[in-house]
Enzyme design. Structure first.
Site, PDB file in Angstrom:
ATOM      1  N   CYS A 163      17.181  37.912  71.199  1.00 27.38           N
ATOM      2  CA  CYS A 163      17.419  37.972  73.230  1.00 27.38           C
ATOM      3  C   CYS A 163      18.955  37.605  73.818  1.00 27.38           C
ATOM      4  O   CYS A 163      18.436  37.513  75.000  1.00 27.38           O
ATOM      5  CB  CYS A 163      16.474  36.627  72.977  1.00 27.38           C
ATOM      6  N   HIS A 296      20.018  30.295  79.859  1.00 28.43           N
ATOM      7  CA  HIS A 296      18.885  30.317  78.794  1.00 28.43           C
ATOM      8  C   HIS A 296      17.984  30.212  79.453  1.00 28.43           C
ATOM      9  O   HIS A 296      16.842  30.133  79.557  1.00 28.43           O
ATOM     10  CB  HIS A 296      19.068  30.714  77.371  1.00 28.43           C
ATOM     11  N   HIS A 331      10.641  36.145  80.892  1.00 32.65           N
ATOM     12  CA  HIS A 331      11.992  35.963  79.931  1.00 32.65           C
ATOM     13  C   HIS A 331      12.036  37.168  79.181  1.00 32.65           C
ATOM     14  O   HIS A 331      10.794  37.798  78.562  1.00 32.65           O
ATOM     15  CB  HIS A 331      11.554  35.016  77.983  1.00 32.65           C
TER      16      HIS A 331
END
Lengths: 404, 338
Positions: A163, A296, A331
């Site tokens: 990620c 995040h 995400h």
């Protein structure tokens, strides 16, 4: 002395818009892109929310400026769409006019299309046009198709650090500029939703059946999203000579590993703390000068505790305004770092702090809570953008207002 | 440095180890005993690529004499194929329910990097490049940039595995020769395709020489889909003082002309090729660099590996490594004796 690095172009596509302007508009209207999939063949179709780009591949081909053709995966089409806008915004009609590198990021490459034909591919009894998707599985495929379509022939690379992938792509590009390899780099990432990743995260039991609630006491996981984003980075001397329109300065960054666990962050956020601290030190900005942190904020149990603790450790009682934009875009894995870097630039340009949608109840482990309403007319000069991933990969970027 | 490859490169003496060959168009790694490197309980969960990658990384650290490892940078074109295939298959088989997340976690391209970091407590910079024939080379470039930025050292490596399923998949689009080929005769039998391979190779790099240094990287170039003229211009930059050319020749008639062009640019310079040792794969360039560094360090060539070469070079001070991956990613690295 190493060159300063400026951001001179941005392009994106996400579940909340096909370009930067549409993304900004939806952020302003506080409209989430979360919903249910129209394109993935999964038993979780109506169970697990995702933030899907609202176009089938044929329509994406049109957006990407190509006629639909075999071998162009959704990953490539999303990337190409964002790439076109980034180049256009930077005033680049031909990337060959100046040496320009391309650093791309992806976590599962063309899996979105190969997973549909995988069992045909491995079956010797079957043949057909699906064979054209064989080589699209790896992450370099989308990079090369995008590069070949728009004409990049200087340095190209693909990064995959889960990620944090596109945050690392931006960092790598900035470092190549600073070390004088190339004066201009286009960096970012592209990620399409897949049955593979949806089942992957679901098997880890960290996908929320409701719309995700970052930093909320009742959060139970993330929602996946798809999208792509690229930023054009230029060295100061090139940007000046080229008379480029400078959107923001990329002043700091850090990539640090946590060496704690393959998929979980440490409870105290050691990696997040180090990444933010070192990125800020590099930017030359003080703790007080940080106006906004795009966290995040995946809404998983572990991430938000860890990241929140890191914020409290670094900033003490003066944690800056912060929010997660994951409830807007989902995400988006490898694309997240670049998408959120663009949101950081928008925050600076527009004087906005984006709301952390779906937040209701402060986490018991933390003293801090995210911004929940859209804030306008705020003086935003320095933004930290965080991207943390599997394998202990932590990346923080500092993006600053351009001041001469 | 350390390498797990189809040859006996990891343990023992490479000068006496026999040449391993195949006639099935696939060279698979000679795997060592992992127990001295990885605890038994972790070993059980790990698939081949993870074991090979982690073990090679740890061995290269031991070999380097460096105490504390700084940044960790790797390249892998395909990552853990075995885990990717397993997870795809389980999704299908169990109809998306009750899946074990382990193969998914291990299928992420940076999983070996994460494992290494965990094992050596490496909290510095950590990155993974995944671009076919530029995977290792970008990792090398990144490492050289890190050293220039002040990193004390880097752990830099490449890892690639081949599975039976992936070998079949690639056969469908012409990656391999259609007729079974003796790997020892790889360079005499020009035809479309090559033979497959795999490997894990790691280096500890430092900005200044140490008593354990094997070789120095002094020239470096990557060219994406270049014309023949661009390749020639690129290699010509490195022409001076080269006394050995190491090529990634692989018997593929479709792209052989690039290597022939290199031959013409270095007339009279001894030449060796390495793909009959490691097979063709995305990060074969890392094996080439390991071999070049071995030759520079020991001033010897493992003669049994090169029965096709009549005269082996006596002294080697500067090696040009030129490799390309199916004609698209071309890389040239100059290595020198230290």
């Amino acid at each position: 002395m190493a060159e300063r690095v400026f951001i001179t172009g941005m392009g994106m596509i996400t579940a909340i818009g096909d370009n930067v302007a549409e993304n900004l508009d939806q952020l302003r209207q506080q409209r989430s892109g979360l919903g249910y999939t129209s394109y993935i063949d999964t038993i979780y179709k109506e169970v697990l929310p995702v933030a899907e780009v609202k176009h089938p591949n044929d329509a994406l081909s049109a957006l990407a400026g190509i006629t639909p053709r075999e071998g162009y995966t959704r990953t490539t089409l999303l990337g190409l769409t964002a790439m076109r806008e980034a180049l256009q915004q930077a005033g680049i009609t031909d990337v060959q006019t100046a040496p320009t590198g391309f650093i791309n990021a992806s976590t599962v490459g063309g899996m979105c299309d190969t997973e549909k034909v995988y069992f045909d591919i491995v079956d010797p009894a079957k043949s057909g046009t699906f064979l054209q998707y064989i080589d699209t599985l790896d992450c370099a495929d989308c990079t090369q198709r995008i590069a070949d379509t728009v004409g990049f022939s200087e340095h190209i690379a693909t990064i995959s650090t889960a990620c944090s992938s596109s945050a690392n792509a931006l960092m790598f590009g900035a470092r190549m500029i600073k070390q004088g390899f190339l004066p201009r780099m286009v960096c970012g990432g592209t990620e399409a939703l897949t049955r593979f990743t949806l089942n992957g995260f679901n098997s880890l039991k960290n996908v929320d059946k409701q719309f995700c609630r970052p930093f909320d006491q009742q959060r139970t996981g993330l929602n996946l999203g798809e999208g792509a984003a690229y930023l054009v980075l230029e060295s100061e001397s090139f940007a000046r000579a080229n008379n480029s329109r400078i959107l923001a300065e990329f002043t700091g960054y850090c990539n640090a590993n946590e060496a704690f666990h393959p998929t979980s962050p440490s409870p105290d956020g050691d990696g997040a703390y180090e990444a933010m601290k070192a990125a800020l030190a590099m930017s030359g900005r003080t703790l007080e000068e940080v106006d906004y942190i795009n966290v995040h904020g995946t809404a998983t149990l572990n991430n938000d505790v860890s990241e929140g603790k890191a914020l409290e450790r670094l900033f003490g009682n003066n944690v800056p305004l912060f929010s997660s934009t994951k409830p807007f875009t989902g995400h988006t894995l490898a694309a997240a770092g670049a998408i959120e870097a663009i949101y950081a630039v928008l925050a600076i340009q527009q004087g906005l702090i984006f709301p952390n949608l779906n937040f209701k109840e402060k986490m018991e482990e933390l003293n801090i809570a995210p911004v929940t309403e859209l804030m306008e007319g705020v003086s935003v000069n320095n933004v930290i953008s965080n991207s943390f991933g599997f394998g202990g990969n932590n990346a923080s970027l500092v993006i600053s207002k351009y001041e001469g | 440095m350390a390498a797990i490859s189809p040859q006996a490169t990891f343990e023992g003496d490479i000068f006496s180890a026999p040449l391993v060959h195949t006639d099935s168009n696939l060279l698979t790694c000679m795997e060592p005993d992992y127990k001295p490197f990885i605890p038994a309980n972790s070993l059980r969960r790990m698939t081949r690529l993870l074991k090979m990658g982690l073990t090679t990384a740890l061995q290269s650290i031991r070999d380097s004499g460096v105490e504390a490892i700084g940044p960790i940078v790797t390249g892998t074109g395909k990552g853990s194929l075995q885990d990717t295939e397993k997870f795809i298959r389980e999704i299908e088989q169990y109809k998306e329910t009750a899946l074990n997340p382990t193969p998914f976690i291990q299928s992420t391209y940076n999983s070996v990097n994460g494992l290494i970091a965990l094992q050596v407590k490496g909290t510095a910079y950590n990155n993974t490049f995944v671009h076919r024939g530029f995977s290792f080379e970008n990792a090398l470039l990144d490492s050289m940039m890190l050293l220039a930025e002040g990193a004390p050292n880097t752990l830099t490596g490449a890892l690639e595995e081949m599975t039976a399923e992936h070998f079949y998949i690639k056969s469908r689009i012409g990656f391999w020769k259609s007729a079974p080929t003796d790997s020892r005769r790889l360079y005499d039998q020009l035809s479309p395709g090559s033979i497959g391979g795999e490997g894990a190779t790691f280096f500890v790099l430092t900005g200044t020489p140490t008593p354990d240094s094997k070789a120095a990287v002094t020239g470096f170039k990557m060219l994406y889909k270049p014309t023949a003229a661009k390749v020639a211009a690129g290699l010509t930059e490195f022409k001076d003082g080269i006394d050995l050319v190491l090529t990634g020749r692989n018997g593929d008639s479709r792209y052989e002309h690039f290597y022939q062009q290199a031959d013409a640019l270095f007339p009279g310079v001894p030449q060796l090729s390495f793909k009959h040792l490691c097979g063709e794969h995305d990060t074969a360039g890392a094996f080439g660099m390991w071999l070049a560094a071995q030759i520079l360090h020991t001033q010897r060539v493992p003669a049994q590996w090169f029965p096709m070469v009549k005269e082996l070079p006596a002294v080697v001070n500067r090696v040009l490594l030129y490799n390309h991956f199916y004609g698209e990613q071309h890389t040239a690295i100059v290595l020198e004796r230290v």
